[in-house]
Design an enzyme around this catalytic site. Sequence first.
Site, short mmCIF file in Angstrom:
data_model
loop_
_atom_site.label_atom_id
_atom_site.label_comp_id
_atom_site.label_asym_id
_atom_site.label_seq_id
_atom_site.Cartn_x
_atom_site.Cartn_y
_atom_site.Cartn_z
N GLU A 157 0.81 -1.23 0.00
CA GLU A 157 0.00 0.00 0.00
C GLU A 157 0.84 1.27 0.00
OE1 GLU A 157 -2.78 -0.44 3.24
OE2 GLU A 157 -3.82 -2.07 2.23
N ASN A 217 2.35 -4.94 -3.31
CA ASN A 217 0.92 -5.25 -3.14
C ASN A 217 0.16 -3.94 -2.90
OD1 ASN A 217 -1.01 -7.45 -2.68
ND2 ASN A 217 -1.04 -6.83 -0.51
N HIS A 257 -10.00 -5.76 -3.09
CA HIS A 257 -11.13 -5.57 -2.17
C HIS A 257 -12.17 -4.76 -2.95
CE1 HIS A 257 -9.02 -7.14 1.30
NE2 HIS A 257 -8.01 -6.32 1.10
N GLU A 288 -6.10 -10.44 -1.99
CA GLU A 288 -6.94 -10.26 -0.79
C GLU A 288 -8.41 -10.16 -1.20
OE1 GLU A 288 -5.46 -7.08 1.69
OE2 GLU A 288 -3.38 -7.69 1.39
N ASP A 290 -12.14 -9.96 -1.82
CA ASP A 290 -13.48 -10.04 -1.26
C ASP A 290 -14.34 -9.09 -2.09
OD1 ASP A 290 -12.65 -7.56 -0.05
OD2 ASP A 290 -12.37 -8.51 1.88
C1 XIL Z 1 -6.66 -6.42 7.71
C2 XIL Z 1 -7.07 -7.63 8.54
O1 XIL Z 1 -7.93 -8.42 7.78
C3 XIL Z 1 -7.74 -7.19 9.82
O2 XIL Z 1 -7.97 -8.29 10.67
C4 XIL Z 1 -6.88 -6.18 10.55
O3 XIL Z 1 -7.58 -5.67 11.65
C5 XIL Z 1 -6.51 -5.03 9.62
O4 XIL Z 1 -5.88 -5.54 8.46
N1 XIL Z 1 -4.99 -4.61 3.24
C6 XIL Z 1 -4.02 -5.44 3.75
C7 XIL Z 1 -4.36 -6.36 4.84
O5 XIL Z 1 -2.91 -5.49 3.21
O6 XIL Z 1 -3.28 -6.60 5.70
C8 XIL Z 1 -5.53 -5.86 5.65
O7 XIL Z 1 -5.90 -6.86 6.61
C9 XIL Z 1 -6.69 -5.54 4.74
C10 XIL Z 1 -6.30 -4.46 3.76
#
Ligand code: XIL
Length: 504
Positions: A157, A217, A257, A288, A290
């Site tokens: 990020e 990422n 996401h 990641e 969803d």
């Molecule tokens: C999130 C986890 O899912 C949560 O449990 C935690 O509280 C916060 O982080 N981007 C990322 C992940 O790279 O590490 C994040 O994960 C979601 C967004």
Amino acid sequence: MTSDLRQRKKAARIALPTAVLLLIGSAVVVQSSAPAAAAETTLRAAAAKAGLFFGVAASPNRLYPIVGQEFSQLTPENDMKPDRIATSSGGLQNTSGADTLVNHAQSNNMLVRGHTLVWHSQAGALQGASQATLNTFIGNAINRWGSRIAYWDVVNEALEDNNTGRRRNQWPHTMNRDANGDGDFFDAGDTDVIRDSFIRAKQVVQAGGLTTKLCINDYDVDGLTVQGGTPNRKADALYDIVRNYRQYIDCVGFQAHFNDNPNSIITNDLQANIQRFADLGVEVHITELDIDDDLSNNDIGAGQAENYRKVVRACLNVAQCTGITVWGISDSESWRSSERGLLFTGGNGSYQKKAAYHAVLDELNKGRNPTVPPTTPPVTPSVPPTTPPVDPTTPPPPTTTPPTTPPTTGCSATVSLDSWTGGFVATVRVTAGSAPISGWSVQLTLPSGASVTNTWNANRTGTSGTVRFSNVSYNGSVNAGQYTEFGFQGVGTATGLTPVCTAS
Ligand code: XIL
């Protein structure tokens, strides 16, 4: 969780019969065709057959049997983040959760994605650290698990929200210096946390002879455009970073996401964006995934299951898209439970498959670049065909005895090539003979001048001349008559490749 992240709002296929009855005159000819390959019944098996991993984010208290059954890759959801494992001087602490996850993955033949080394969020004791301290941490973390980690998210990020295309202005990016003021951090005199962290990570990997691949990422980098067709400047900025630092970066993660934030929707150019990164010679992963099922704005598509299909298909259609990871097992246990964005409902080890699960499984089972069956409308005879009456004086038509193919134990391999001037991508299909195999290796000889620059879904020995590939943990077992695929990219011209497969 980052506050900025919190704020981002949330032919009908005709089954081919194995024997097609053709009525020709009065004779019934039985035409045998190969039995349709059986569909796999788990995400990991279907993905392996298509030549990619299907993973999940997990925590030590969620290591239910489903994890190893359905998934072939594991990302610690929180247990490898700096706030868990880093000391302020870049040492390691509290690694037991991470160890548990790595061990679990290993005993279930799953790959591990380390997550994550350099991040403005969940930085814990590293918050505000110097590059030297970050480098110490990078070395300690990579060396602790070594090649047991297949992929590490080295930088997470790095880019700002709201489609600006700029780097973040929080630590650690505040350490960046644009020496000549040209607006980027790519010049020799510039300071760049991304570059310096990757250089350090690459040194550690090389010094240790590790197979670990190093990834960058980010989120909202999935499409070429965002809502309304505006160019996705964040994706463009990531592309520039990978292009400039290609020598240190092996892989790119699209967090994916998806929700109804205008920058977080699924656009039709997702595949094209995956492809342009792949064309830089890196692996691409959906890391990641969803997908919000709230379609109130109706801006992310026709329905969650269909949206999952789109994402899986976009990855499958790009050979170097080598893995998809969902960010958790079930909706209720998700970091964004209100979006109900995952593949299962239920909790605590008792899960129910959603429509989205079945859509993903089905899409994976179609494999990469599937050939769409011709949509010939079925011929509906007005009179149902009747089997001609058997004339007792006429001898029965000869029955064609199927050729007795000798059972082929072992395996066979075929290559398909996608070539351009000066380079190529080869996809190799390994098919088991009439008995299941538990491991394989493929040997082939490249023409002189050609060499391999990148490989996915296989271990490799050699880069030019005779090169050997062997299975990785999750694609060694292939059922009788079934196949799995791996790939490699190279420079030069590769023609006339004759792969030789050996099974174990
Ligand atoms: C999130 C986890 O899912 C949560 O449990 C935690 O509280 C916060 O982080 N981007 C990322 C992940 O790279 O590490 C994040 O994960 C979601 C967004």
